[in-house]
Write an enzyme that holds these catalytic residues in place. Structure first.
Site, PDB file in Angstrom:
ATOM      1  N   TYR A 142       0.855  -1.187   0.000  1.00  9.23           N
ATOM      2  CA  TYR A 142       0.000   0.000   0.000  1.00  9.23           C
ATOM      3  C   TYR A 142       0.888   1.234   0.000  1.00  9.23           C
ATOM      4  CZ  TYR A 142      -3.266   3.550   1.702  1.00  9.23           C
ATOM      5  OH  TYR A 142      -4.036   4.682   1.824  1.00  9.23           O
ATOM      6  N   GLU A 230      -3.507   7.796  -3.768  1.00 13.20           N
ATOM      7  CA  GLU A 230      -3.508   6.515  -3.064  1.00 13.20           C
ATOM      8  C   GLU A 230      -3.374   5.376  -4.071  1.00 13.20           C
ATOM      9  OE1 GLU A 230      -7.181   4.822  -1.502  1.00 13.20           O
ATOM     10  OE2 GLU A 230      -6.190   4.570   0.423  1.00 13.20           O
TER      11      GLU A 230
END
Ligand code: ADP
Ligand code: MG
Length: 421
Positions: A142, A230
């Protein structure tokens, strides 16, 4: 208390389920739009096409000439992988080796609603699908870059355990979330990018490659005036490539003047039409599911008003934030929007006049009530600048206004005038 709160990252106002109720940013881009921006900035994403019919999706799949294809429903909410469609199809992200299957799968996505843990119960209608080259993913990490109020600037957040369960990782294994605070004047230093790459588990030559992607993502972040980029998963393939498999970019709406191209791509297909209409008049409208409309100035007052209605057993239907420097015409438009929702059984006006002149509000209300032939009870609490004049205007208007002493009194009176919810 319903517990609305201001988000510490300045990302807007969230309710107690962490669902954003007042977005600071209004610009919405789909994944494929974000990925086009990433390609323009040299970030590695898989090859893709976008389609809005199943026939086009199948043809795109053939044109890709890929070993494997991934078909992804395009909606603004996340959690698509684990979502399901009203057509019965499970999963908003599908892998297949056969391009002919893509048509069949796309048929079960396009025109149907996709329900994920981030959407409302009824889900969101899918109008477009992304057809991309699938790559094997050896590892999912991530990576996000965002503006963090606590750090007074950008921060990079990463985790070696990315993918579809990132929320769970953040909640149960906080030691697997890494942070690099960026000096906005200096940018991301080489050692910072490498350290993040190492922290999220890239080894050997992949570490350098991941660090380069981080640098490119940061320069994109600056160039497009993003508030958040993101990438989840930020993945690694078995043949040694670092690829951004999914992306979400949020933009700073104060930068609209220099990001005209990006702002012109705003995807409003999933927005509440009333919110879009309100934005035309510089008003912020947020729809909820109760029966009391709230007419307020300022996000904080909006939250307090919703909470106090809740406290007295009522439910807000919506709120409309007038902001500062308001004109009479905006008050009229605001009333029109508030009463457009047939669930509204009463309106609560709660204005604290600072910059706002209460007399302008009172004139606006009077005009709106006459012209719109208001049929629901109207509870008014005004305080602050020019309030005496405002009260005179309202009392001479002949309108059946229920006036309130203070916020508590206003909430009680509004709740008393609607059916229990
Ligand atoms: P969401 O975050 O909305 O669930 P993602 O794009 O992250 O959607 O996709 C969900 C999962 O599907 C990813 O975590 C990944 O495992 C898989 N996936 C996504 N894109 C690809 C791709 N190009 N190749 C292979 N697998 C993919
Ligand atoms: Mg994802």
């Amino acid at each position: 208390m319903s517990g609305y709160r201001l988000d510490p990252l300045g990302e807007g106002v969230y309710d107690n389920e962490m669902v954003r109720v007042i977005p600071v940013r209004w610009l919405n881009l789909q994944e494929y739009q974000s990925k086009k921006i990433m390609v323009d900035h040299g970030v590695t994403v898989q090859r893709f096409f976008v389609a809005d019919t199943s026939q086009d999706a199948m043809e795109a799949a053939k044109r890709l000439k890929a070993k494997e294809i991934v078909l992804k429903a395009q909606i603004l909410a996340g959690g698509r992988g684990k979502g399901s469609f009203t057509s019965g199809l499970k999963g908003g992200v599908h892998l297949t080796k056969n391009p002919d299957d893509v048509g069949q799968l796309a048929k079960q996505m396009l025109g149907f609603n996709l329900i994920t843990k981030q959407t409302a119960k009824e889900g969101v209608k899918v109008n477009k699908v992304m057809v991309a080259e699938a790559l094997d993913i050896a590892r999912e990490t991530y990576l996000a870059i965002l503006m963090d109020r606590a750090c007074n600037g950008p921060v990079i957040i990463g985790s070696p355990q990315g993918g579809m369960d990132i929320e769970e990782v953040a909640a149960t294994k906080p030691e697997l979330i890494f942070k690099e605070v960026i000096d906005i004047f200096e940018g991301v230093r080489g050692d910072q990018a490498l350290r993040m790459a190492a922290n999220i588990g890239f080894k050997g030559p992949l570490q350098q490659q991941a660090a380069e992607q981080i640098q490119k993502l940061y320069s994109l972040f600056l160039k497009v005036d993003a508030t958040q980029v993101e990438v989840n998963p930020f993945g690694e393939t078995p043949d040694g490539q670092v690829v951004c498999f999914d992306a979400k970019i949020n933009f700073d709406d104060n930068a609209e003047f220099r990001q005209k191209d990006i702002f012109s791509q705003d995807d409003i297909s999933e927005s509440d039409p009333l919110e879009t209409e309100a934005a035309k008049y510089d008003l912020k409208y947020i729809g909820m599911d109760g029966n009391i409309a709230c007419f307020v100035n300022g996000a904080g007052l909006a939250m307090a008003t919703c909470d106090i209605i809740d406290l007295h057993g009522g439910k807000p239907a919506n709120f409309l934030d007038l902001g500062g420097g308001v004109q009479e015409n905006q008050v009229y438009q605001a009333f029109k929007l508030l009463t457009a929702d047939p669930r509204v059984e009463a309106i609560l006006v709660n204005i604290f006049g600072g910059i706002v002149n209460c007399a302008i509000i009172a004139n606006g209300i009077t005009k709106a009530c006459h012209e719109l032939k208001l049929k629901v009870p109207l509870v008014v609490r005004l305080e602050g600048t020019n309030v005496t004049e405002a009260k005179r205007i309202l009392s001479e208007s002949g309108l059946p206004i229920i006036s309130a002493r203070d916020l508590e009194d206003a909430a009680k009176k509004a709740v008393a005038n609607v059916a229990p919810k």
